[in-house]
Design a protein around this motif. Structure first.
Motif, PDB file in Angstrom:
ATOM      1  N   SER A   1       0.799  -1.216   0.000  1.00 37.86           N
ATOM      2  CA  SER A   1       0.000   0.000   0.000  1.00 37.86           C
ATOM      3  C   SER A   1       0.836   1.273   0.000  1.00 37.86           C
ATOM      4  O   SER A   1       0.322   2.350  -0.328  1.00 37.86           O
ATOM      5  N   VAL A   2       2.126   1.184   0.373  1.00 39.57           N
ATOM      6  CA  VAL A   2       2.967   2.386   0.422  1.00 39.57           C
ATOM      7  C   VAL A   2       4.011   2.407  -0.691  1.00 39.57           C
ATOM      8  O   VAL A   2       4.799   3.352  -0.775  1.00 39.57           O
TER       9      VAL A   2
ATOM     10  N   GLU B   1       3.719   2.917  -3.878  1.00 40.81           N
ATOM     11  CA  GLU B   1       3.560   4.067  -4.764  1.00 40.81           C
ATOM     12  C   GLU B   1       4.092   5.333  -4.098  1.00 40.81           C
ATOM     13  O   GLU B   1       4.732   6.175  -4.746  1.00 40.81           O
ATOM     14  N   ARG B   2       3.844   5.480  -2.807  1.00 39.46           N
ATOM     15  CA  ARG B   2       4.380   6.627  -2.068  1.00 39.46           C
ATOM     16  C   ARG B   2       5.903   6.620  -2.101  1.00 39.46           C
ATOM     17  O   ARG B   2       6.530   7.660  -2.338  1.00 39.46           O
ATOM     18  N   ILE B   3       6.504   5.476  -1.889  1.00 39.55           N
ATOM     19  CA  ILE B   3       7.967   5.371  -1.888  1.00 39.55           C
ATOM     20  C   ILE B   3       8.525   5.752  -3.253  1.00 39.55           C
ATOM     21  O   ILE B   3       9.510   6.492  -3.354  1.00 39.55           O
ATOM     22  N   ARG B   4       7.896   5.266  -4.318  1.00 42.87           N
ATOM     23  CA  ARG B   4       8.353   5.613  -5.674  1.00 42.87           C
ATOM     24  C   ARG B   4       8.212   7.109  -5.927  1.00 42.87           C
ATOM     25  O   ARG B   4       9.103   7.745  -6.516  1.00 42.87           O
ATOM     26  N   ARG B   5       7.086   7.667  -5.520  1.00 45.92           N
ATOM     27  CA  ARG B   5       6.844   9.093  -5.739  1.00 45.92           C
ATOM     28  C   ARG B   5       7.862   9.949  -4.991  1.00 45.92           C
ATOM     29  O   ARG B   5       8.420  10.902  -5.532  1.00 45.92           O
ATOM     30  N   GLU B   6       8.142   9.591  -3.741  1.00 41.33           N
ATOM     31  CA  GLU B   6       9.113  10.350  -2.963  1.00 41.33           C
ATOM     32  C   GLU B   6      10.520  10.176  -3.495  1.00 41.33           C
ATOM     33  O   GLU B   6      11.314  11.123  -3.511  1.00 41.33           O
TER      34      GLU B   6
ATOM     35  N   TYR C   1      10.832  18.640   2.241  1.00 40.00           N
ATOM     36  CA  TYR C   1       9.687  17.734   2.321  1.00 40.00           C
ATOM     37  C   TYR C   1       9.550  17.252   3.756  1.00 40.00           C
ATOM     38  O   TYR C   1      10.487  16.689   4.318  1.00 40.00           O
TER      39      TYR C   1
ATOM     40  N   ASP D   1       7.828  14.845   5.442  1.00 39.32           N
ATOM     41  CA  ASP D   1       7.657  13.485   5.963  1.00 39.32           C
ATOM     42  C   ASP D   1       7.684  12.450   4.854  1.00 39.32           C
ATOM     43  O   ASP D   1       6.643  12.086   4.309  1.00 39.32           O
ATOM     44  N   MET D   2       8.877  11.943   4.527  1.00 37.66           N
ATOM     45  CA  MET D   2       9.008  10.851   3.569  1.00 37.66           C
ATOM     46  C   MET D   2       9.005   9.514   4.312  1.00 37.66           C
ATOM     47  O   MET D   2       9.382   9.437   5.479  1.00 37.66           O
ATOM     48  N   PHE D   3       8.592   8.473   3.628  1.00 40.87           N
ATOM     49  CA  PHE D   3       8.423   7.177   4.271  1.00 40.87           C
ATOM     50  C   PHE D   3       9.729   6.690   4.905  1.00 40.87           C
ATOM     51  O   PHE D   3       9.764   6.316   6.079  1.00 40.87           O
TER      52      PHE D   3
END
Length: 273
Positions: free
Chosen positions: A114-115, A117-122, A194, A196-198
């Motif tokens: 679930s995260v 996509e967030r990791i790739r985006r960041e 930024y 708060d990155m994962f």
């Protein structure tokens, strides 16, 4: 001649004698994680291992060697008339520590789908910030420590999180309480702020010119904005334990383009507290 800011010795290479007065003075550290720079004749071109290296209008160029750089590198300098000289550089090899870190939340060691996509985006945001190129030359000045404290992590070490090998550590960790001020080690312009990155939590990137940049991660607060010009000693952030961190500390990293460098080779020993 511009000021030499590296702790390492100056290296003299015989390059294009007719054009460069017999020697090109190469400053820096010829080892894994090291950075070098020199000034060539105006209008010259430079390449390292076949890849073009930008040369500033005043003839300054800079290049770096990552954690796993091979034992030799090929430096090529061509003067405006087209005469070229090739120099084989010997890159000192290093051994790295293996560190075991337990107690990290398992979802950050093996992140859930679930995260992803967030990791790739960041990750794309960080890559874009580091790929920005400017003609600034702030890095030729002497760096200052962004804060003082116990060094708890070193460049190149391999970390094993909860028994699972992770990526090598590419920064210099300095322990300090949450909220401790972080200062700009040298002048530059903010290219990423930024909160708060994962993985890295509060993340700040400052461009020092010609592909050289500093990254500060796990921050609890960022005090500057993207596009802001900062001066050495300015308050830029506060220490935290955000992202994948087991305690409050500053993780300071230096890049030359996509090559990860060792801040300890650039700044020298920490002053006694």
């Amino acid at each position: 001649m511009m000021k030499k800011w590296f702790a390492a010795s100056v290296l003299s290479l015989a390059l294009v004698p007719m054009s460069y007065g017999g020697e090109l003075e190469l400053n820096g550290s010829l080892e894994q994680g090291g950075l070098i720079w020199a000034t060539v004749e105006l209008g010259s071109t430079v390449s390292l291992d076949g890849k073009s290296v930008p040369v500033a209008d005043n003839g300054l160029f800079v290049a770096g060697f990552d954690r796993d750089a091979k034992p030799s590198a090929a430096l090529k300098v061509c003067n405006p008339a087209g005469a070229c000289e090739n120099q084989a550089l010997s890159i000192a090899q290093r051994s790295y520590d293996i560190q075991r870190v337990n107690g990290v939340p398992q979802q950050t060691v093996t992140p859930p789908a679930s995260v992803l996509e967030r990791i790739r985006r960041e990750g794309a945001l960080v890559s874009a910030a580091r790929s920005q190129f400017s003609t600034r030359q702030d890095f030729v000045k002497e760096f200052a420590w962004p804060l003082l404290g116990p060094i708890t992590g070193v460049f190149g070490s391999q970390r094993v999180y909860n028994g699972s090998p992770g990526r090598p550590h590419y920064g210099l960790d300095i322990a300090a309480p949450t909220g401790t001020r972080v200062s700009a080690p040298i002048d530059g312009v903010v290219t990423l702020a930024y909160p708060d990155m994962f993985y890295s939590g509060g993340t700040l990137i400052i461009d020092h010119g010609l592909g050289v940049s500093s990254t500060f991660i796990h921050l609890s607060k960022i005090l500057v904005e993207e596009g802001q010009v900062v001066q050495q000693g300015d308050a830029i952030a506060e220490v935290g334990a955000t992202g994948r961190a087991t305690g409050p500390h500053l993780d300071w990293r230096i890049n030359w383009a996509d090559r990860r460098l060792d801040p300890a080779l650039i700044i020298g020993p920490m002053p006694q507290q």
